[in-house]
Design an enzyme around this catalytic site. Structure first.
Site, mmCIF file in Angstrom:
data_model
loop_
_atom_site.group_PDB
_atom_site.id
_atom_site.type_symbol
_atom_site.label_atom_id
_atom_site.label_comp_id
_atom_site.label_asym_id
_atom_site.label_seq_id
_atom_site.Cartn_x
_atom_site.Cartn_y
_atom_site.Cartn_z
ATOM 1 N N GLU A 332 38.094 39.825 -12.726
ATOM 2 C CA GLU A 332 38.556 39.183 -13.964
ATOM 3 C C GLU A 332 38.798 37.693 -13.747
ATOM 4 O OE1 GLU A 332 38.090 40.669 -16.569
ATOM 5 O OE2 GLU A 332 37.931 42.702 -15.785
ATOM 6 N N HIS A 416 27.454 45.179 -18.922
ATOM 7 C CA HIS A 416 27.782 45.795 -17.637
ATOM 8 C C HIS A 416 26.546 46.416 -16.996
ATOM 9 C CE1 HIS A 416 31.722 45.447 -19.613
ATOM 10 N NE2 HIS A 416 32.167 45.233 -18.384
#
Length: 679
Positions: A332, A416
């Site tokens: 992140e 993803h």
């Protein structure tokens, strides 16, 4: 003496201009000295880039109404990366950004430019109102809680430049929280682009160890808090209240994954570990490049985690355990690093693989025992996020349903899944196809064998490619940027790293691009001194009329034009009559060396035209014309020019300047502080 006929050709106004130019040049007369540290290298790069941009080279595709705004200069392994934004008639240009990479001497090594066509004469009066555009932007989300602003911009990432309204809206989409920037054509109302700022990750290991973990916390009076004392904005908070965890002692968590404070122990430890990796391996000062981070907030009611430009939210697995492990947190924050390097968050299906590389690098830097979040190339291997084990596999993405190989459909694939080819490339770059350190074998898409460089070199190449990134990022651009990054980092000592980057991209089917660089290094380090140093004799002319071949009076101390450094310079033309001056010197460039020609140039003219090149200076290396300048390029003071002449390695080449002046109104071409620098 040449002074009289040159000055005689000037009008009074032009003579006054000459004196002003001389005064300006004298202020900056000293040539740049050797650069001993990164701060001075950054300052020199900023000055050199400013001079280069002021000359408006063709590769910037600049129209007359465009201006440039220099941003932060980032140093990495001897290369300086100078980022720019662009404006058109005062409006921000979305897609107008570029990066100039220079060496420690301020010489241009590479230009990475998003905009590929000039804006030209674009009308800046919108037909759509900002309210209508904002309504269109709101319609892109399921729910909207706030609109951060709507501004008029010029959009250049499409087939042709367009005037656009750019809005950023907050709310939710089908996947959950969203912070979305929307560009709407200001003439037609068409949506030109959407850019999501919420970069969602998927969990990994929940615990780090061995215990006790060391955390950097803050003591205020008698109260401790989970706030880093030296890193801006790095704290761990309860997502329900956005308040930082505090306590009467400096002991945190109870080892239970469902406990929020324990989740914060893992999250803060992960962020602080990544900070150490960024510093030790990449020389970067924090996630934002200036020692800054974002609050970590544990308590997201979702099997997820995300970064949105203001915070990192940490969710939970299906068993309720908070997922603040090394590779979740580092992933992140990796989105934040991506967001705070040139060009912003990567696009066209690359953003998740970019963040995954930082998660993997942080795991390998920490090197925890196998009972914790040990170094590997799996994402989500420690906690069963949704009951099905790891959620991404970097050495074999297809094992979890993601593509191993690139295809034209990847840019529009779910982000993803689109990480598959990039993750596969990074694994091959770091470990190779048949590692000998216990890591798994990795099947290539073309049946080739790749020998890895190790995780540290792999992340250095990845990071330096990100410093060349623009808003036009894609898998195809990352191929070019990583090849150039390998050249910048290792090209002076050989081609091993460059060739491995190329082989790894070939192995995942990302095709070669016309903009791909080539490696000019040697396979082994050259003998000391053979590919280093400056090779021109009497480069600043301070020894007088020696080492150069020149027409009479060119190499001079004539006070009519100031030198860039010292007292001597080469003054070509300036008579206001039909005249030709030449200046040349031959220099040997050893085989396998990178060579850069630089010089400082001042052009002064009495010509008033803005359209006709009456008087010209031609610069050549051998028979190759490097540049032609004219009275139209006049400027106050000196500008540095730089040219890569590495293609001439292995030859003795003549560096030549030829100035040709027509029958009236003088133009002076003044050259000083030349260099042919080898590396």
């Amino acid at each position: 003496m040449k002074l009289s006929p040159r000055l005689a050709a000037l009008s009074g106004a032009a003579a006054a201009g000459l004196i002003a130019a001389g005064t300006a040049a004298a202020v900056q007369a000293a040539p740049p000295s050797p650069v001993p540290d990164a701060a001075q290298a950054r300052a020199l790069a900023a000055r050199s880039a400013s001079a280069l941009v002021a000359s408006r080279p063709a590769y910037l595709h600049a129209s007359a109404d465009e201006a440039f705004v220099q941003k932060q200069v980032i140093s990495s392994e001897g290369t300086q990366y100078v980022a720019y934004d662009r404006t058109y008639k005062g409006l921000p240009v979305t897609g107008g950004d570029f990066v100039l990479a220079t060496d420690a001497g301020g010489n241009l090594k590479y230009a990475s430019v998003a905009q590929q066509q000039a804006i030209g004469n674009l009308a800046t009066t919108p037909k759509q109102t900002s309210a209508a555009a904002e309504k269109t932007a709101r319609a892109q989300l399921k729910t909207v809680t706030a609109v951060e602003g709507t501004n008029l911009v010029v959009y250049t990432l499409g087939a042709k430049p367009a005037l656009a309204w750019e809005s950023t809206v907050r709310g939710t989409n089908a996947d959950g929280p969203s912070r979305l920037t929307v560009d709407v054509d200001a003439l037609t109302g068409e949506v030109l682009r959407t850019q999501e700022h919420v970069m969602r990750g998927t969990g990994t290991g929940a615990w780090n160890g061995p215990s006790p973990l060391t955390l950097n916390t803050t003591l205020s009076g008698s109260t401790y808090s989970m706030k880093d004392p030296s890193l801006t904005n790095l704290s761990c908070q309860d997502a329900a209240t956005n308040t930082t965890f505090t306590g009467s002692d400096d002991v945190w968590g109870n080892g239970t994954a469902t406990n929020k404070e324990t989740g914060c122990v893992d999250a803060l430890f992960g962020a602080q570990t990544e900070h150490k990796m960024l510093s030790a391996w990449l020389g970067r000062n924090g996630a934002d490049g200036n020692g800054g981070y974002w609050p970590l907030r544990v308590g997201l009611n979702d099997q997820n985690a995300y970064y949105d430009g203001t915070q990192v939210q940490i969710g939970k697995n299906t068993a309720g355990g908070w997922i603040g492990s090394l590779d979740v947190v580092a992933h992140e924050i990796g989105h934040g690093i991506d967001d705070h390097t040139p060009g912003g968050i990567s696009g066209s299906g690359t953003q998740e693989f970019v963040a995954d590389t930082f998660g993997a690098a942080t795991e390998w830097y920490a090197n925890e025992p196998s009972t914790y979040d040990a170094p590997d190339f799996l994402v989500g291997e420690k906690i069963n996020l949704v009951g099905s084990g790891p959620i991404r596999n970097m050495y074999n993405p297809s094992a979890l349903g993601d593509p191993n190989c690139y295809s034209s459909s990847i840019p529009t694939t779910e982000v993803h899944a689109a990480a598959g080819p990039g993750n596969h490339w990074f694994y091959l770059l770091a470990m190779g196809s048949n590692p000998t350190n216990g890591q798994p074998t990795s099947t290539t898409c073309n049946g080739s064998t790749v020998t890895g460089l190790g995780i540290q070199k792999a992340i250095k190449i990845m990071y330096n490619a990100m410093l060349l990134k623009t808003t036009s990022s894609s898998y195809l651009k990352y191929r070019t940027w990583t090849l150039q990054a390998a050249n910048n980092l290792y090209g002076s000592t050989g081609c091993t790293e460059f060739n491995t980057v190329k082989a790894a991209w070939d192995a995942v089917s990302v095709p070669a691009q016309t903009g791909d660089p080539t490696c000019s290094g040697t396979t082994t380090p050259p003998p000391t001194g053979s590919c280093s140093g400056q090779k021109l004799a009497n480069p600043g002319f301070e020894s007088g009329n020696v080492s150069w071949s020149a027409t009479s009076g060119v190499i001079t101390t004539d006070a009519g034009q100031a030198a860039h450094g010292g007292s001597w310079k080469a003054w070509l033309d300036g008579y206001g009559t039909t005249h030709t001056d030449t200046l040349s010197q031959s220099v040997a460039i050893p085989s396998g060396c990178r060579a850069t020609l630089t010089f400082w140039l001042h052009i002064d003219t009495a010509e008033s035209t803005t359209t006709t090149a009456y008087d010209k200076l031609t610069v050549k290396a051998g028979s190759t014309t490097l540049a032609t300048y004219s009275n139209l390029n006049k400027a106050t003071g000196y500008l540095q020019k730089s040219f890569d002449i590495s293609s001439l390695a292995g030859t003795t080449v003549s560096i030549s300047f030829s100035g040709v002046e027509d029958s009236s109104l003088q133009t002076s071409f003044v050259v000083d502080d030349t260099a042919v620098t080898l590396s």
